[in-house]
Design a protein around this motif. Sequence first.
Motif, PDB file in Angstrom:
ATOM      1  N   UNK A   5       8.020  15.740 -16.515  1.00 44.02           N
ATOM      2  CA  UNK A   5       7.188  17.049 -15.977  1.00 44.02           C
ATOM      3  C   UNK A   5       5.856  16.785 -15.084  1.00 44.02           C
ATOM      4  N   UNK A   6       5.423  15.448 -15.134  1.00 40.80           N
ATOM      5  CA  UNK A   6       4.283  15.327 -14.475  1.00 40.80           C
ATOM      6  C   UNK A   6       4.497  14.652 -13.148  1.00 40.80           C
ATOM      7  N   UNK A   7       3.957  14.882 -11.656  1.00 37.84           N
ATOM      8  CA  UNK A   7       4.296  13.862 -10.738  1.00 37.84           C
ATOM      9  C   UNK A   7       3.268  12.734 -10.960  1.00 37.84           C
ATOM     10  N   UNK A   8       3.703  11.453 -10.572  1.00 38.80           N
ATOM     11  CA  UNK A   8       2.976  10.418 -10.768  1.00 38.80           C
ATOM     12  C   UNK A   8       3.008   9.476  -9.423  1.00 38.80           C
ATOM     13  N   UNK A   9       1.933   9.230  -9.047  1.00 36.73           N
ATOM     14  CA  UNK A   9       2.174   8.631  -7.571  1.00 36.73           C
ATOM     15  C   UNK A   9       1.632   7.040  -7.779  1.00 36.73           C
ATOM     16  N   UNK A  10       2.055   6.004  -7.683  1.00 38.31           N
ATOM     17  CA  UNK A  10       1.722   4.504  -7.812  1.00 38.31           C
ATOM     18  C   UNK A  10       1.933   3.935  -6.406  1.00 38.31           C
ATOM     19  N   UNK A  11       1.299   2.581  -6.280  1.00 39.98           N
ATOM     20  CA  UNK A  11       1.667   1.916  -5.294  1.00 39.98           C
ATOM     21  C   UNK A  11       1.317   0.557  -5.946  1.00 39.98           C
ATOM     22  N   UNK A  28       6.340  -3.985 -12.073  1.00 39.75           N
ATOM     23  CA  UNK A  28       5.828  -2.964 -13.229  1.00 39.75           C
ATOM     24  C   UNK A  28       5.979  -1.577 -12.545  1.00 39.75           C
ATOM     25  N   UNK A  29       5.859  -1.495 -11.081  1.00 40.40           N
ATOM     26  CA  UNK A  29       6.197  -0.178 -10.435  1.00 40.40           C
ATOM     27  C   UNK A  29       7.387   0.409 -10.680  1.00 40.40           C
ATOM     28  N   UNK A  30       8.384  -0.641 -10.570  1.00 39.61           N
ATOM     29  CA  UNK A  30       9.955  -0.271 -10.792  1.00 39.61           C
ATOM     30  C   UNK A  30      10.081   0.038 -12.394  1.00 39.61           C
ATOM     31  N   UNK A  31       9.562  -0.565 -13.192  1.00 42.76           N
ATOM     32  CA  UNK A  31       9.682  -0.268 -14.546  1.00 42.76           C
ATOM     33  C   UNK A  31       9.323   1.132 -15.060  1.00 42.76           C
ATOM     34  N   UNK A  32       8.036   1.673 -14.367  1.00 46.30           N
ATOM     35  CA  UNK A  32       7.487   2.827 -14.826  1.00 46.30           C
ATOM     36  C   UNK A  32       8.359   3.923 -13.853  1.00 46.30           C
ATOM     37  N   UNK A  33       8.869   3.714 -12.708  1.00 45.54           N
ATOM     38  CA  UNK A  33       9.472   4.637 -11.981  1.00 45.54           C
ATOM     39  C   UNK A  33      10.969   5.031 -12.616  1.00 45.54           C
ATOM     40  N   UNK A  34      11.657   4.008 -12.802  1.00 45.73           N
ATOM     41  CA  UNK A  34      13.133   3.877 -13.152  1.00 45.73           C
ATOM     42  C   UNK A  34      13.169   4.535 -14.709  1.00 45.73           C
ATOM     43  N   UNK A  88       0.917  -1.336  -0.067  1.00 46.49           N
ATOM     44  CA  UNK A  88      -0.005  -0.042  -0.056  1.00 46.49           C
ATOM     45  C   UNK A  88       0.809   1.327   0.059  1.00 46.49           C
ATOM     46  N   UNK A  89       2.241   1.133   0.017  1.00 42.60           N
ATOM     47  CA  UNK A  89       3.010   2.269   0.270  1.00 42.60           C
ATOM     48  C   UNK A  89       3.271   3.036  -1.127  1.00 42.60           C
ATOM     49  N   UNK A  90       2.717   4.524  -0.999  1.00 40.79           N
ATOM     50  CA  UNK A  90       2.848   5.263  -2.336  1.00 40.79           C
ATOM     51  C   UNK A  90       4.432   5.366  -2.771  1.00 40.79           C
ATOM     52  N   UNK A  91       4.673   5.373  -4.278  1.00 39.57           N
ATOM     53  CA  UNK A  91       6.021   5.739  -4.541  1.00 39.57           C
ATOM     54  C   UNK A  91       5.475   7.284  -5.501  1.00 39.57           C
ATOM     55  N   UNK A  92       6.250   8.316  -5.421  1.00 33.96           N
ATOM     56  CA  UNK A  92       5.933   9.359  -6.409  1.00 33.96           C
ATOM     57  C   UNK A  92       7.170   9.667  -7.129  1.00 33.96           C
ATOM     58  N   UNK A  93       7.075   9.834  -8.315  1.00 31.32           N
ATOM     59  CA  UNK A  93       8.316  10.053  -9.116  1.00 31.32           C
ATOM     60  C   UNK A  93       7.771  11.095 -10.388  1.00 31.32           C
ATOM     61  N   UNK A  94       8.751  11.805 -10.839  1.00 35.06           N
ATOM     62  CA  UNK A  94       8.434  12.612 -11.976  1.00 35.06           C
ATOM     63  C   UNK A  94       8.547  11.886 -13.406  1.00 35.06           C
ATOM     64  N   UNK A  95       7.615  12.221 -14.165  1.00 32.56           N
ATOM     65  CA  UNK A  95       7.548  11.556 -15.655  1.00 32.56           C
ATOM     66  C   UNK A  95       7.154  12.473 -16.904  1.00 32.56           C
TER      67      UNK A  95
END
Length: 203
Positions: free
Chosen positions: A27-33, A57-63, A18-25
């Motif tokens: 110029x947009x801020x994306x929050x996923x868990x 999948x979360x890491x694919x999107x984040x990195x 359930x922990x949210x991870x926020x990163x930039x994509x």
Amino acid sequence: MALNNSLQKTTRAINLLEKNVTYDANGLSVTLSPKIIKDFLISGNKDAVSNEELVMFLNLCKFNQLNPWLKEAFCIKYGSEAATMVVAISALLKRAEDHPAYDGKEAGIIVYNGAGEILYRKGSFKLPDEKIIGGYAEVWRKDRSHSCRSEVSFEEYAGRKKDGTLNNQWATKPATMIRKVALAQALREAFPKSLGGMYTAEE
């Protein structure tokens, strides 16, 4: 004591999911868990997706700074097979076009016509008497003296059902699909640092 340890592990696992991870994509801020991905971003059987696949999948999107809400990346799960994690061709194109060295592209299909000739056709148009045998793409960079060119075989990449027949996408849009495969390969070869490891659904 063993019961308490088991409960603590279960609680930690739930918190991680359930922990949210926020990163930039772009110029947009994306929050996923993992929970958000499972609830909203899985194509197919979301209940069959493992926790490991959700985290992958979360890491694919984040990195890779991909935004799945804008359909830049997909997690697809059918039956008991491993989840397929793919990137949209539009995401590869946007990433390439943002690179200062990008200097254009060309992509099309390779056809065999009734006269026995092999033709390279820009785009995805084919005549009724022509057979699609492949796709090609060429990408140019301003900082290189030569282009990156890719040519792919239709038979090697065409998506098929278990009975060997083409699946719906490849049966109805064969030219579009094989052109995308060639383009994705050429883009990755031209920009390996920016696009390496990102594969499209067509591949």
